[in-house]
Design a protein around this motif. Sequence first.
Motif, PDB file in Angstrom:
ATOM      1  N   GLU A 106     -17.503  17.795  -0.763  1.00 17.80           N
ATOM      2  CA  GLU A 106     -18.474  16.937  -0.542  1.00 17.80           C
ATOM      3  C   GLU A 106     -18.206  15.360   0.034  1.00 17.80           C
ATOM      4  OE1 GLU A 106     -16.556  18.809  -3.324  1.00 17.80           O
ATOM      5  OE2 GLU A 106     -18.325  20.185  -2.997  1.00 17.80           O
ATOM      6  N   GLY A 107     -16.940  15.536   0.440  1.00 20.76           N
ATOM      7  CA  GLY A 107     -16.499  14.024   0.600  1.00 20.76           C
ATOM      8  C   GLY A 107     -16.095  12.687  -0.023  1.00 20.76           C
ATOM      9  N   GLU A 108     -15.392  13.079  -0.744  1.00 15.68           N
ATOM     10  CA  GLU A 108     -14.076  12.921  -1.521  1.00 15.68           C
ATOM     11  C   GLU A 108     -12.832  12.703  -1.676  1.00 15.68           C
ATOM     12  OE1 GLU A 108     -15.697  10.369  -4.152  1.00 15.68           O
ATOM     13  OE2 GLU A 108     -17.540  12.093  -4.903  1.00 15.68           O
ATOM     14  N   VAL A 109     -12.031  11.217  -1.425  1.00 19.36           N
ATOM     15  CA  VAL A 109     -10.624  11.890  -1.631  1.00 19.36           C
ATOM     16  C   VAL A 109     -10.113  10.994  -3.123  1.00 19.36           C
ATOM     17  CG1 VAL A 109      -8.790  11.422   0.210  1.00 19.36           C
ATOM     18  CG2 VAL A 109     -11.183  11.611   1.432  1.00 19.36           C
ATOM     19  N   TYR A 110      -9.733  12.561  -3.315  1.00 22.29           N
ATOM     20  CA  TYR A 110      -8.860  12.271  -4.879  1.00 22.29           C
ATOM     21  C   TYR A 110      -7.105  11.330  -4.772  1.00 22.29           C
ATOM     22  CZ  TYR A 110     -13.403  13.934  -6.905  1.00 22.29           C
ATOM     23  OH  TYR A 110     -14.149  14.857  -6.594  1.00 22.29           O
ATOM     24  N   ASP A 111      -7.760  10.118  -4.205  1.00 24.25           N
ATOM     25  CA  ASP A 111      -6.168   9.609  -4.085  1.00 24.25           C
ATOM     26  C   ASP A 111      -5.420   8.665  -5.110  1.00 24.25           C
ATOM     27  OD1 ASP A 111      -8.194   7.451  -2.761  1.00 24.25           O
ATOM     28  OD2 ASP A 111      -6.727   6.441  -1.936  1.00 24.25           O
ATOM     29  N   THR A 112      -5.576   9.279  -6.624  1.00 28.65           N
ATOM     30  CA  THR A 112      -5.128   9.081  -7.964  1.00 28.65           C
ATOM     31  C   THR A 112      -3.504   8.261  -7.694  1.00 28.65           C
ATOM     32  OG1 THR A 112      -4.448  11.437  -8.528  1.00 28.65           O
ATOM     33  CG2 THR A 112      -7.123  10.690  -9.001  1.00 28.65           C
ATOM     34  N   ASP A 113      -3.204   8.777  -7.028  1.00 25.68           N
ATOM     35  CA  ASP A 113      -1.728   7.871  -6.608  1.00 25.68           C
ATOM     36  C   ASP A 113      -1.872   7.152  -6.158  1.00 25.68           C
ATOM     37  OD1 ASP A 113      -2.529   9.498  -4.681  1.00 25.68           O
ATOM     38  OD2 ASP A 113      -0.632  10.600  -4.364  1.00 25.68           O
TER      39      ASP A 113
ATOM     40  N   GLY B 112       0.999  -1.536  -0.101  1.00 24.66           N
ATOM     41  CA  GLY B 112       0.521  -0.155   0.134  1.00 24.66           C
ATOM     42  C   GLY B 112       1.243   0.985  -0.217  1.00 24.66           C
ATOM     43  N   ALA B 113       0.510   2.119  -0.410  1.00 22.78           N
ATOM     44  CA  ALA B 113       1.324   3.598  -0.160  1.00 22.78           C
ATOM     45  C   ALA B 113       0.731   4.630   0.581  1.00 22.78           C
ATOM     46  CB  ALA B 113       1.525   4.072  -1.862  1.00 22.78           C
ATOM     47  N   SER B 114       1.111   5.214   1.113  1.00 26.72           N
ATOM     48  CA  SER B 114       0.757   6.937   1.757  1.00 26.72           C
ATOM     49  C   SER B 114      -0.048   8.211   0.423  1.00 26.72           C
ATOM     50  CB  SER B 114       1.668   7.589   3.033  1.00 26.72           C
ATOM     51  OG  SER B 114       3.249   7.442   1.890  1.00 26.72           O
ATOM     52  N   SER B 115      -0.176   8.826   0.631  1.00 26.06           N
ATOM     53  CA  SER B 115      -0.714  10.100   0.065  1.00 26.06           C
ATOM     54  C   SER B 115      -1.061  10.827   0.647  1.00 26.06           C
ATOM     55  CB  SER B 115      -2.169   9.096  -0.552  1.00 26.06           C
ATOM     56  OG  SER B 115      -2.170  10.793  -1.723  1.00 26.06           O
ATOM     57  N   THR B 116      -1.770  12.254   0.013  1.00 26.34           N
ATOM     58  CA  THR B 116      -2.023  14.083   1.270  1.00 26.34           C
ATOM     59  C   THR B 116      -3.031  13.022   1.106  1.00 26.34           C
ATOM     60  OG1 THR B 116      -0.994  14.743  -0.994  1.00 26.34           O
ATOM     61  CG2 THR B 116       0.235  14.965   0.053  1.00 26.34           C
ATOM     62  N   ASP B 117      -4.085  12.704   0.747  1.00 27.16           N
ATOM     63  CA  ASP B 117      -5.371  12.562   0.885  1.00 27.16           C
ATOM     64  C   ASP B 117      -5.890  13.664   1.420  1.00 27.16           C
ATOM     65  OD1 ASP B 117      -5.405  10.567   0.228  1.00 27.16           O
ATOM     66  OD2 ASP B 117      -5.045   9.017   2.475  1.00 27.16           O
ATOM     67  N   VAL B 118      -6.576  14.867   0.791  1.00 25.75           N
ATOM     68  CA  VAL B 118      -7.415  15.571   1.604  1.00 25.75           C
ATOM     69  C   VAL B 118      -8.916  15.153   0.837  1.00 25.75           C
ATOM     70  CG1 VAL B 118      -8.399  18.498   0.968  1.00 25.75           C
ATOM     71  CG2 VAL B 118      -6.126  17.056   0.782  1.00 25.75           C
ATOM     72  N   LEU B 119      -9.844  15.534   2.568  1.00 30.98           N
ATOM     73  CA  LEU B 119     -11.688  15.799   2.130  1.00 30.98           C
ATOM     74  C   LEU B 119     -12.095  16.610   1.586  1.00 30.98           C
ATOM     75  CD1 LEU B 119     -13.399  13.122   3.183  1.00 30.98           C
ATOM     76  CD2 LEU B 119     -13.093  14.282   5.080  1.00 30.98           C
TER      77      LEU B 119
END
Length: 488
Positions: free
Chosen positions: A406-413, A396-403
């Motif tokens: 609208e309640g979405e986290v776009y962790d495309t990385d 797995g991986a860490s990402s900057t993850d901003v909520l």
Amino acid sequence: MTNFSRRTFARLFGATAAASSLPLPALAAGFKDAIPQPLTPTTHHFPQGFLWGSATASYQVEGAVNEDGRGPSIWDTFSHTPGKTAFGDTGDVADDHFHRYAEDIQIMKNLGVKTYRFSVAWSRVFPNGSGTPNPRGLDFYNRMLDTLLAAGIQPYCTLYHWDLPQTLQDNGGWENRDTAQAFADYAGYTAAHLSDRVKHFMTMNEIRTFVELGYRDGVHAPGLKLTAARVAQLNHYAVLGHGLAVQAIRASAKPGTKVGLAENAIPTAPVIETPEHIEAATRAYRLINASFLTVIMEGRYHDLYLKQLGSDAPKFTAAEMKTIGSPVDFLGLNVYNPAYIRASNSEKGYEVVPSPASYPHMYSPWLEFGPEGIYWSPKLATKLWNVKEIFITENGASSTDVLTPEGEVYDTDRVMFLRNYLTQLHRAVSEGVPVKGYFLWSLLDNYEWADGYSKRFGIHYVDFTTQKRTPKLSAKFYKEVIARNGLA
Ligand code: PNW
């Protein structure tokens, strides 16, 4: 399969369309005839029954550090010592999973995972590490396991994921050979109580990490910086503890219980995939992982490992080596970043190719992006030791993850990371490498050790103020992978 680059797409449909979230296949449909078809269609389906799972560890998710008679562990002490963790973060509450396990199991059910890897906190069961067990210590795990099984999810249990009871550390921790025996006693006791429901036990998680980061570099609990000789000796007692625990579990668990371990063997990937570099990568896998995986699989220390250590080499007996080499039923491999290897004329027969500064990495600087690792690690383990059953126990991986509001986290990385690692895992499985399952690290954002809550590895976002869990884009991606048993 369409293969438009963003730039080609922008040229055909305009930059605005390219930047928008319009689904690409729908727009491309009109151009279907113009799209070249691949010569060999690739499907990435996994074998029927492949075990898709997710993983966590006790101190990283449970919280409830003073409940039901739990004793303190070295991570309580370390995280409460000023300056040791990011922002002084501790696991006092973490994900409050101790109280919210039912909700978390519902999250797993929604995701569709077939299996869940968790760890037992040693100091809940034996608050002082050894001696009299705490009768309430296993209550939480009993509740959690019953709920898990009712949801149709198979438990995989790790017995040591770094939270050593503080009392044992006060007596020398892994530097004291008695700790190895105390671990075996605790492992045997716990397996006796849980093996009616848990069919797979892993003794330890990542021996190298807790030995080197905890006792050599001082950046994980217990925060010591010992000499090379002392590190080699305590590493020996740790692998001995693993071997004694394998025997104790076999002696006390229900017949049919399987025992293994979860190791972050450094994947050695040939930098160019030619026979000579593959041969070099095979040699590198044995030597780079000599102090834990190789010694456990072979029951003896690699000659060059001992030679490199010289007078710092550990003292050991033949009986200890036999115990360390106790056969395991399966091998768990945690896969993060690989070392790139090429052949050389040195005594080792290989060299590690350094990465340039521009080499891509995830949010955790140590976590370089190297999907080939998940192909080579199980492949080389199988080739070297004829392992019959392998699980990827973490990836797995860490990402900057901003909520977003609208309640979405776009962790495309993270999605990119997972898609590429799973493609390489598929490559291994399709060649017959016996990988039977995959545990994504992690189900939830959690306490990332010395990085505290500043590095998120979850596919579910956790708001640590409200404890609200929100699926990230990566959870939606993983759910599709599980539902389709593959990538396409
Ligand atoms: C593993 N490094 O730890 C652990 O098993 C997990 O508990 C952890 O959360 C996960 O990977 C993500 O970090 C590691 O610095 C921690 O190289 C640090 C390193 C490697 C593994």
